[in-house]
Design a protein around this motif. Sequence first.
Motif, PDB file in Angstrom:
ATOM      1  N   ASP A  76      -6.607  -6.490  -7.879  1.00 41.31           N
ATOM      2  CA  ASP A  76      -6.056  -5.866  -9.080  1.00 41.31           C
ATOM      3  C   ASP A  76      -4.550  -6.119  -8.991  1.00 41.31           C
ATOM      4  N   PRO A  77      -4.011  -6.991  -9.825  1.00 46.91           N
ATOM      5  CA  PRO A  77      -2.601  -7.383  -9.653  1.00 46.91           C
ATOM      6  C   PRO A  77      -1.612  -6.247  -9.845  1.00 46.91           C
ATOM      7  N   ASP A  78      -2.051  -5.161 -10.460  1.00 42.49           N
ATOM      8  CA  ASP A  78      -1.152  -4.022 -10.669  1.00 42.49           C
ATOM      9  C   ASP A  78      -1.219  -3.011  -9.535  1.00 42.49           C
ATOM     10  N   ASP A  79      -2.068  -3.280  -8.559  1.00 42.31           N
ATOM     11  CA  ASP A  79      -2.242  -2.339  -7.459  1.00 42.31           C
ATOM     12  C   ASP A  79      -1.509  -2.871  -6.218  1.00 42.31           C
ATOM     13  N   ALA A  80      -0.377  -2.258  -5.917  1.00 40.51           N
ATOM     14  CA  ALA A  80       0.432  -2.720  -4.783  1.00 40.51           C
ATOM     15  C   ALA A  80      -0.317  -2.578  -3.462  1.00 40.51           C
ATOM     16  N   ALA A  81      -1.267  -1.656  -3.409  1.00 38.75           N
ATOM     17  CA  ALA A  81      -2.044  -1.493  -2.181  1.00 38.75           C
ATOM     18  C   ALA A  81      -2.932  -2.720  -1.921  1.00 38.75           C
ATOM     19  N   GLU A  82      -3.212  -3.479  -2.959  1.00 36.80           N
ATOM     20  CA  GLU A  82      -4.016  -4.695  -2.785  1.00 36.80           C
ATOM     21  C   GLU A  82      -3.135  -5.930  -2.592  1.00 36.80           C
ATOM     22  N   THR A  83      -2.030  -6.003  -3.321  1.00 36.85           N
ATOM     23  CA  THR A  83      -1.185  -7.201  -3.238  1.00 36.85           C
ATOM     24  C   THR A  83      -0.219  -7.141  -2.045  1.00 36.85           C
ATOM     25  N   GLY A  84       0.200  -5.938  -1.681  1.00 33.94           N
ATOM     26  CA  GLY A  84       1.171  -5.793  -0.582  1.00 33.94           C
ATOM     27  C   GLY A  84       0.703  -6.425   0.717  1.00 33.94           C
ATOM     28  N   PRO A  85      -0.511  -6.125   1.174  1.00 36.40           N
ATOM     29  CA  PRO A  85      -0.978  -6.734   2.432  1.00 36.40           C
ATOM     30  C   PRO A  85      -1.057  -8.259   2.375  1.00 36.40           C
TER      31      PRO A  85
END
Lengths: 146, 122
Positions: A76-85
């Motif tokens: 989900d590109p708006d979810d930093a918890a997914e993109t951050g890692p």
Amino acid sequence: MGWQTELADALVADLNAGEFSQAFQAARRLRVRFDLPNLQTLQVTVAPAARSREMLTRLDDAYQAQLDVAIQKKVDPDDAAETGPLLALLDEIEDAVYRHFFDLPGGERWGCYAVRTVEGAEAGYAWEHLDRPRSFTGILRFTFRR
Amino acid sequence: MRSALAQALRSLQAVAGVWMTYRRGDLVAPLRLVPCTRPRSEAGGPIVQILADERDFIALVDELALDGRRTLPQPGDRIEEADGDTVHVYEAQARDGEADCWTWHDPRRVAVRIHTRLVKEF
């Protein structure tokens, strides 16, 4: 097997033996092409890019090879918890390869002396893929010499 | 005109509609949708290509509701279609060159066409 392919395999083996914050199984591919459902699993791909060979002396050549490392996952590109890692993994792989040496089975020693981004992914990731198909595509281009 | 169009679309829904699960985060609703196949797409880009099965779903606006409130599709909404033992999960995404993940199906705004790509199967 070609010399650039051998180098790519050495990089794949090195990445798979390394310790990273996320588990993955890197693979070498001549082209990086996935069906979207396959990106539910983190995919790390090493793909040969440019190469060159120049004569130094009558006896010696200078070899240079570029390898692309692609990090891909459906997010989900708006979810930093997914993109951050994934951004962190990009940095980890950069640190693991840049300025490091790779010894090939034939005895050649290759050093990574540069890492760059590519057009369309200047920040290290392809922002267009975040929009559609809403996936993370991180790309690093490493340059090696021997 | 609108009611005649709505009646025609309800007939279409009765013939070709399939019950599916519409999901937005924790919000879930059963919805009868009409699936429409589309060609596979390829998202090009630097070095990599991503292939995807695209599918449109027609939904009657009056029935598209989550948590008791009418809504319009948003990017990331998911549609789950059961097919035997397999569930196909489609995600609302804009088509190439378009800004939104949905378009009006008809000029009277009776139904929407939700643009999706297959993201998961289990």
